[in-house]
Design an enzyme around this catalytic site. Structure first.
Site, short mmCIF file in Angstrom:
data_model
loop_
_atom_site.label_atom_id
_atom_site.label_comp_id
_atom_site.label_asym_id
_atom_site.label_seq_id
_atom_site.Cartn_x
_atom_site.Cartn_y
_atom_site.Cartn_z
N GLY A 26 27.02 30.01 -19.30
CA GLY A 26 26.12 31.13 -18.98
C GLY A 26 25.23 31.50 -20.14
N ILE A 58 25.00 34.23 -22.44
CA ILE A 58 25.57 34.55 -23.75
C ILE A 58 26.52 33.44 -24.18
CG2 ILE A 58 26.73 36.32 -25.13
CD1 ILE A 58 24.36 37.48 -23.65
N SER A 106 30.68 45.87 -22.79
CA SER A 106 29.29 46.32 -22.60
C SER A 106 29.15 47.79 -22.94
CB SER A 106 28.90 46.10 -21.13
OG SER A 106 27.70 46.81 -20.82
N ALA A 107 27.96 48.15 -23.39
CA ALA A 107 27.65 49.57 -23.66
C ALA A 107 27.74 50.39 -22.39
CB ALA A 107 26.25 49.67 -24.25
N TYR A 154 30.95 47.91 -11.81
CA TYR A 154 30.84 46.96 -12.95
C TYR A 154 31.41 47.61 -14.21
CZ TYR A 154 28.81 44.59 -16.94
OH TYR A 154 28.65 43.97 -18.16
N LYS A 194 34.77 46.73 -16.70
CA LYS A 194 34.72 46.52 -18.16
C LYS A 194 35.69 47.46 -18.86
CE LYS A 194 32.00 43.08 -18.51
NZ LYS A 194 32.56 41.77 -18.95
N ASN A 237 16.85 41.92 -12.54
CA ASN A 237 16.96 43.38 -12.62
C ASN A 237 16.56 43.87 -14.02
OD1 ASN A 237 18.19 43.82 -9.98
ND2 ASN A 237 19.96 42.73 -10.82
C1 WQD Z 1 16.06 48.44 -19.70
C2 WQD Z 1 14.94 49.47 -19.59
C3 WQD Z 1 14.76 50.44 -17.40
C4 WQD Z 1 13.47 46.71 -15.46
C5 WQD Z 1 21.57 46.79 -18.08
C6 WQD Z 1 22.93 47.03 -17.52
C7 WQD Z 1 23.95 47.00 -18.62
C8 WQD Z 1 23.83 45.70 -19.40
C9 WQD Z 1 22.42 45.48 -19.89
C10 WQD Z 1 25.56 44.19 -18.65
C11 WQD Z 1 15.36 50.70 -18.77
C12 WQD Z 1 13.50 49.65 -17.76
C13 WQD Z 1 13.89 47.64 -16.39
C14 WQD Z 1 12.20 46.86 -14.85
C15 WQD Z 1 11.82 48.84 -16.16
N1 WQD Z 1 24.27 44.61 -18.59
N2 WQD Z 1 13.07 48.68 -16.73
N3 WQD Z 1 11.41 47.93 -15.22
O1 WQD Z 1 19.61 49.16 -17.56
O2 WQD Z 1 19.57 49.27 -20.12
O3 WQD Z 1 21.22 47.80 -18.99
O4 WQD Z 1 21.55 45.54 -18.75
O5 WQD Z 1 26.42 44.52 -19.41
O6 WQD Z 1 25.23 47.10 -18.04
O7 WQD Z 1 22.92 48.34 -16.96
O8 WQD Z 1 18.82 47.19 -18.97
O9 WQD Z 1 16.88 45.70 -18.79
O10 WQD Z 1 17.76 46.82 -16.66
O11 WQD Z 1 16.54 48.17 -18.38
O12 WQD Z 1 11.08 49.81 -16.46
O13 WQD Z 1 11.75 46.05 -13.98
O14 WQD Z 1 13.84 48.91 -18.92
O15 WQD Z 1 14.41 51.65 -16.72
O16 WQD Z 1 14.73 51.84 -19.36
P1 WQD Z 1 19.78 48.48 -18.89
P2 WQD Z 1 17.49 46.89 -18.13
#
Ligand code: WQD
Length: 340
Positions: free
Chosen positions: A12, A14, A126-127, A150, A154, A199
């Site tokens: 994967g 990481i 994860s944070a 999720y 964790k 996402n």
């Molecule tokens: C980052 C920023 C969004 C997409 C997630 C998981 C977390 C971890 C890391 C597993 C935020 C903004 C995002 C987009 C945007 N995964 N954004 N448009 O939410 O901090 O963390 O990934 O461990 O568990 O929750 O990361 O990259 O989704 O979002 O504006 O199309 O970018 O609002 O501010 P996130 P993200």
């Protein structure tokens, strides 16, 4: 004596970068993966980078018989456990799938380790375990609260390991809480390869940059941040891999357990990331401001001090490095020259 490490989920995102870091550090590394979230050609790409074939077991942590066979085939000194489902939104839709794989599969792995007298494990956390945070930057002793299935899995993994270490001191555990991993390997031969519409921010921007998606939707510009958009602690995936190597080193050298954040301690807003990516790819990237995404918070940044004290970990790479490596990966600009 060369030490041998098993990477579950090692094909994967990481895991594959950690594979390269471990090999470069002299470890003998074995990959276990069911390829549910990894491209089939990743082992070949890893072999091309390292110059050696990859030892691979294709299978699932949900299969105890398969796990017993893997542990019978090698004399492992440690395990790094990446094999888990990791999409927050998907976990809300399929909570039992997440609990089955992330908790049930994890218990299968720990039982197979125990039966084989392997009791050194690095756990990919994860944070997200911090939930709705009270302070920024976040220290490791911040309370844990789950805001999704999720995150629940964790926190469950962390609690299982805490119980195990308390009950049986032969175990030593490194729990690593990732903030926002982004970027790709310097060679551009491996990187983040989402199966469908991403996402996460940076892989989404990458799809806009290569023309697969029309524009970035910025989820809200009314947060209490410098430009109103969400602020996160982005860490280069190669720095994250280095953190895993240091964690395994510490477990094998000291037998001391640790739980640390892996982040930079710095934050970047969505628009700052977009600007950095535009600079990396040399073109303006279209975006539109849309309403906030449910569940998002304004700011998430790591207190990075403990990883520095306990592991000697320091994130070295910049946001520009992250965006440049991501762009090289998605645009296929392979690099054979040695790393700077
Ligand atoms: C980052 C920023 C969004 C997409 C997630 C998981 C977390 C971890 C890391 C597993 C935020 C903004 C995002 C987009 C945007 N995964 N954004 N448009 O939410 O901090 O963390 O990934 O461990 O568990 O929750 O990361 O990259 O989704 O979002 O504006 O199309 O970018 O609002 O501010 P996130 P993200």
């Amino acid at each position: 004596m060369t030490k041998t490490v098993l990477l579950t989920g090692g094909a994967g995102y990481i895991g594959s970068h950690t594979y390269l870091g471990l090999v470069a550090s002299g470890y003998d590394v074995v990959i276990l993966d069911n390829f549910s979230n990894a491209q089939e050609d990743v082992p070949l790409r890893l072999a091309r980078i390292t110059g050696s074939p990859v030892k691979l077991h294709r299978g699932d942590v949900l299969d105890p018989v398969f796990l017993t066979g893997v542990f019978a085939a090698h004399d492992f000194d440690a395990v790094i456990h990446f094999a888990a489902k990791k999409a927050v939104g998907e976990s809300v839709a399929k909570p039992l799938d997440y609990i089955q794989t992330n908790v049930g599969g994890f218990v299968n792995l720990l039982q197979a380790m125990d039966a084989a007298d392997v009791r050194r494990i690095v756990f990919s956390s994860s944070a997200t375990v911090y939930g709705d945070t009270l302070v920024q930057p976040i220290p490791e002793d911040h309370p844990r609260t789950y805001t999704s299935p999720y995150a629940y899995t964790k926190i469950s993994g962390e609690l299982i390991l805490e119980q195990l270490v308390a009950a049986d001191p032969r175990w030593a555990v490194g729990t690593l809480r990732y903030f926002n991993p982004v970027g790709a390997h310097y060679s551009a031969l491996i990187g983040e390869d989402p199966q469908d519409i991403p996402n996460n921010l940076v892989p989404y921007i990458a799809k806009v940059a290569i023309g697969e998606l029309p524009r970035l939707q910025v989820f809200g510009d009314d947060y209490d941040t410098p430009d109103g958009t969400g602020l996160r602690d982005y860490i280069h995936v190669e720095d994250l891999a280095d953190g895993h190597v240091l964690s395994v080193n510490a477990l094998l050298e000291t037998g001391q357990s640790h739980t640390v954040n892996l982040g930079t301690g710095e934050g970047s807003t969505v628009l700052e990331v977009l600007r950095a990516y535009s600079d990396a790819c040399g073109k303006e990237l279209p975006f539109e401001i849309v309403p906030r995404r449910d569940g998002d918070v304004a700011v998430l940044t790591a207190r990075p001090d403990l990883a520095r004290q306990v592991l000697g970990f320091n994130a070295k790479r910049t946001l520009d490095d992250m965006c440049q490596s991501s762009w090289a990966w998605v645009s296929g600009q392979l690099r054979n020259d040695p790393k700077p």
